[in-house]
Design a protein around this motif. Sequence first.
Motif, mmCIF file in Angstrom:
data_model
loop_
_atom_site.group_PDB
_atom_site.id
_atom_site.type_symbol
_atom_site.label_atom_id
_atom_site.label_comp_id
_atom_site.label_asym_id
_atom_site.label_seq_id
_atom_site.Cartn_x
_atom_site.Cartn_y
_atom_site.Cartn_z
ATOM 1 N N PHE A 66 0.841 -1.194 0.000
ATOM 2 C CA PHE A 66 0.000 0.000 0.000
ATOM 3 C C PHE A 66 0.877 1.247 0.000
ATOM 4 N N GLN A 67 0.264 2.375 -0.286
ATOM 5 C CA GLN A 67 0.931 3.669 -0.200
ATOM 6 C C GLN A 67 0.058 4.615 0.604
ATOM 7 N N LEU A 68 0.696 5.553 1.281
ATOM 8 C CA LEU A 68 -0.057 6.545 2.054
ATOM 9 C C LEU A 68 0.477 7.930 1.690
ATOM 10 N N PRO A 69 -0.105 8.562 0.678
ATOM 11 C CA PRO A 69 0.337 9.912 0.297
ATOM 12 C C PRO A 69 0.084 10.891 1.438
ATOM 13 N N LEU A 70 1.032 11.776 1.659
ATOM 14 C CA LEU A 70 0.915 12.767 2.729
ATOM 15 C C LEU A 70 0.711 14.157 2.126
ATOM 16 N N ASP A 71 -0.391 14.802 2.524
ATOM 17 C CA ASP A 71 -0.629 16.174 2.080
ATOM 18 C C ASP A 71 -1.564 16.847 3.074
ATOM 19 N N ASP A 72 -1.989 18.064 2.780
ATOM 20 C CA ASP A 72 -2.787 18.819 3.739
ATOM 21 C C ASP A 72 -4.251 18.388 3.798
ATOM 22 N N THR A 73 -4.602 17.331 3.048
ATOM 23 C CA THR A 73 -5.946 16.781 3.214
ATOM 24 C C THR A 73 -6.016 15.924 4.488
ATOM 25 N N ILE A 74 -4.856 15.559 4.994
ATOM 26 C CA ILE A 74 -4.797 14.843 6.274
ATOM 27 C C ILE A 74 -4.681 15.880 7.379
ATOM 28 N N GLU A 75 -5.659 15.910 8.259
ATOM 29 C CA GLU A 75 -5.707 16.937 9.300
ATOM 30 C C GLU A 75 -5.572 16.317 10.691
ATOM 31 N N ALA A 76 -4.815 16.993 11.535
ATOM 32 C CA ALA A 76 -4.632 16.544 12.915
ATOM 33 C C ALA A 76 -4.370 17.760 13.790
ATOM 34 N N ASN A 77 -4.382 17.563 15.096
ATOM 35 C CA ASN A 77 -4.152 18.656 16.042
ATOM 36 C C ASN A 77 -2.733 18.624 16.595
ATOM 37 N N GLN A 78 -2.173 19.798 16.775
ATOM 38 C CA GLN A 78 -0.875 19.968 17.443
ATOM 39 C C GLN A 78 -1.187 20.536 18.829
ATOM 40 N N TYR A 79 -1.116 19.684 19.849
ATOM 41 C CA TYR A 79 -1.528 20.087 21.187
ATOM 42 C C TYR A 79 -0.381 20.726 21.963
ATOM 43 N N SER A 80 -0.717 21.742 22.744
ATOM 44 C CA SER A 80 0.235 22.312 23.697
ATOM 45 C C SER A 80 -0.516 22.578 24.996
ATOM 46 N N LYS A 92 4.599 15.467 10.147
ATOM 47 C CA LYS A 92 4.145 16.770 10.651
ATOM 48 C C LYS A 92 4.411 17.894 9.647
ATOM 49 N N GLU A 93 5.453 17.717 8.852
ATOM 50 C CA GLU A 93 5.778 18.740 7.856
ATOM 51 C C GLU A 93 4.843 18.670 6.634
ATOM 52 N N LYS A 94 4.200 17.529 6.432
ATOM 53 C CA LYS A 94 3.413 17.320 5.225
ATOM 54 C C LYS A 94 1.907 17.502 5.425
ATOM 55 N N VAL A 95 1.418 17.143 6.617
ATOM 56 C CA VAL A 95 -0.031 17.196 6.842
ATOM 57 C C VAL A 95 -0.422 18.541 7.436
ATOM 58 N N LYS A 96 -1.724 18.762 7.573
ATOM 59 C CA LYS A 96 -2.226 20.014 8.123
ATOM 60 C C LYS A 96 -2.414 19.868 9.636
ATOM 61 N N LEU A 97 -1.608 20.584 10.398
ATOM 62 C CA LEU A 97 -1.694 20.550 11.856
ATOM 63 C C LEU A 97 -2.324 21.837 12.367
ATOM 64 N N THR A 98 -3.321 21.697 13.220
ATOM 65 C CA THR A 98 -3.990 22.849 13.808
ATOM 66 C C THR A 98 -3.574 22.980 15.265
ATOM 67 N N GLU A 99 -3.031 24.143 15.626
ATOM 68 C CA GLU A 99 -2.601 24.382 17.003
ATOM 69 C C GLU A 99 -3.794 24.365 17.950
ATOM 70 N N LYS A 100 -3.651 23.650 19.039
ATOM 71 C CA LYS A 100 -4.728 23.586 20.024
ATOM 72 C C LYS A 100 -4.117 23.694 21.418
ATOM 73 N N VAL A 101 -4.364 24.832 22.082
ATOM 74 C CA VAL A 101 -3.822 25.063 23.421
ATOM 75 C C VAL A 101 -4.797 24.517 24.452
ATOM 76 N N LEU A 102 -4.274 23.734 25.394
ATOM 77 C CA LEU A 102 -5.106 23.100 26.416
ATOM 78 C C LEU A 102 -4.723 23.574 27.808
ATOM 79 N N THR A 103 -5.710 23.673 28.671
ATOM 80 C CA THR A 103 -5.415 23.835 30.101
ATOM 81 C C THR A 103 -5.130 22.452 30.652
#
Length: 442
Positions: free
Chosen positions: A120-134, A421-432
Amino acid sequence: MEITLDKHSANQASIKIKLTEADYQPKVDAKLKDYAKKANIRGFRPGKAPISMVKNMYGTSVLVEEINTLLGESLNTYIKEQPFRILGDPLPVEATEEKIDWKTQKEFDFEYKIGFIENFQLPLDDTIEANQYSIQVDDKLVNETIENLKSQYGESSNPEKAEAGDHVYGDLKLVDGEFSKTLSLPLPKVSKKFASKFIGLSKGDVVEFEGKEVKKGEWSEAFGLAEDELEHSKGSFTFTIQNINRTTEAELNQEFFDKIFGPDQVDSEEGFVQKVRETLQSSYDRESKVFTEEELKKVLVKKANLDLPENFLKEWLLKANEGKVSEEDVEKEFPQYAQQLTWSLISNELAKANEIKAEHEEVIEKTKEMIREQFASSGLGSQMESSMDLFVDNYLKGEEGQNYMNMLTSVQNEKVLNFVKEKVKLTEKVLTIDDFKELLEK
């Protein structure tokens, strides 16, 4: 030799191997001749026994050994040539082996079950979305941590009479029943109304109360009752005080600062608070990184949508761990195993497709970091640097080299995740801190 593949489904198949006498007999004859040269048989000089006698004595065992060797080599070669990826190990179909007559048969048929996935192959681009938690450390956590440290490093005493904030050590007993338990009861962890029953009491005094006076959560958090003991939390109780423990909080002075962070690290209360904040933030930065990566793995696993041969893998896990796990254990743990296996397949595919490799020097450096973290909590970190190479060498050689392979895999996974992380779309999410705890509980 004839090898055939019979696919039963999209991810399970059987491999059938047919051996004729020409496939194995030359090797069997050569091995028996070698035995005859070395055999020490009564009545014959060493190496002079008739080959017929040697064959009669050792022929079957040599035949079995050579056929098993031939099967292993042929199976491995055949599997490597296939365009799909084998999962686990081939499982012999026992029914075919049980019917073998080793003394008379000339041709042999063997069958193995396999589980696999197609490449299989797994192309990486900004259609893959995930959260970058801090995780943001706030004043509340800093203050709570300092209060805990003051209590932890405070002076302990055993006063005559109990006050709010003390721990009372004694015997809890159910009046109408056999349940009893000796424990230390922290008064700050029960309601003020209930704690007031102990204020002013001394060693030997007995407190009487009803189970309903204790809040449900306090039975486990304050009294320390285990899950199977909670059934005894109803009825009338007595608590006989054996001792009273009190901790006087440590003062925020240089001696206290040195105890926490080491000599000459902090020289003021303001600097101490800032150091606590930085230490907590560093710790939670590591936690948020791990959490981000685990959540990212889940996203990639879902995106890849690999069709694992579940039935085969469950059977293989049961046989590979025979006697150590039950079918119930395998069923219970399989979802987590499948998640880890899928991530491993994805990581290896991305590493191969993008030429990502873990270098030896990176393995050494990561091992050093791990050892530094382990010694840091003991305060011996700086003293260990002079012996660091020895520690690293001993660790990586441990478990017959498996530690090295595990660290190599860890480095590769980390590099793959950084690449992702450099290829997909990461959305910053700040948590308490509270937000983070809620996410962990889901």
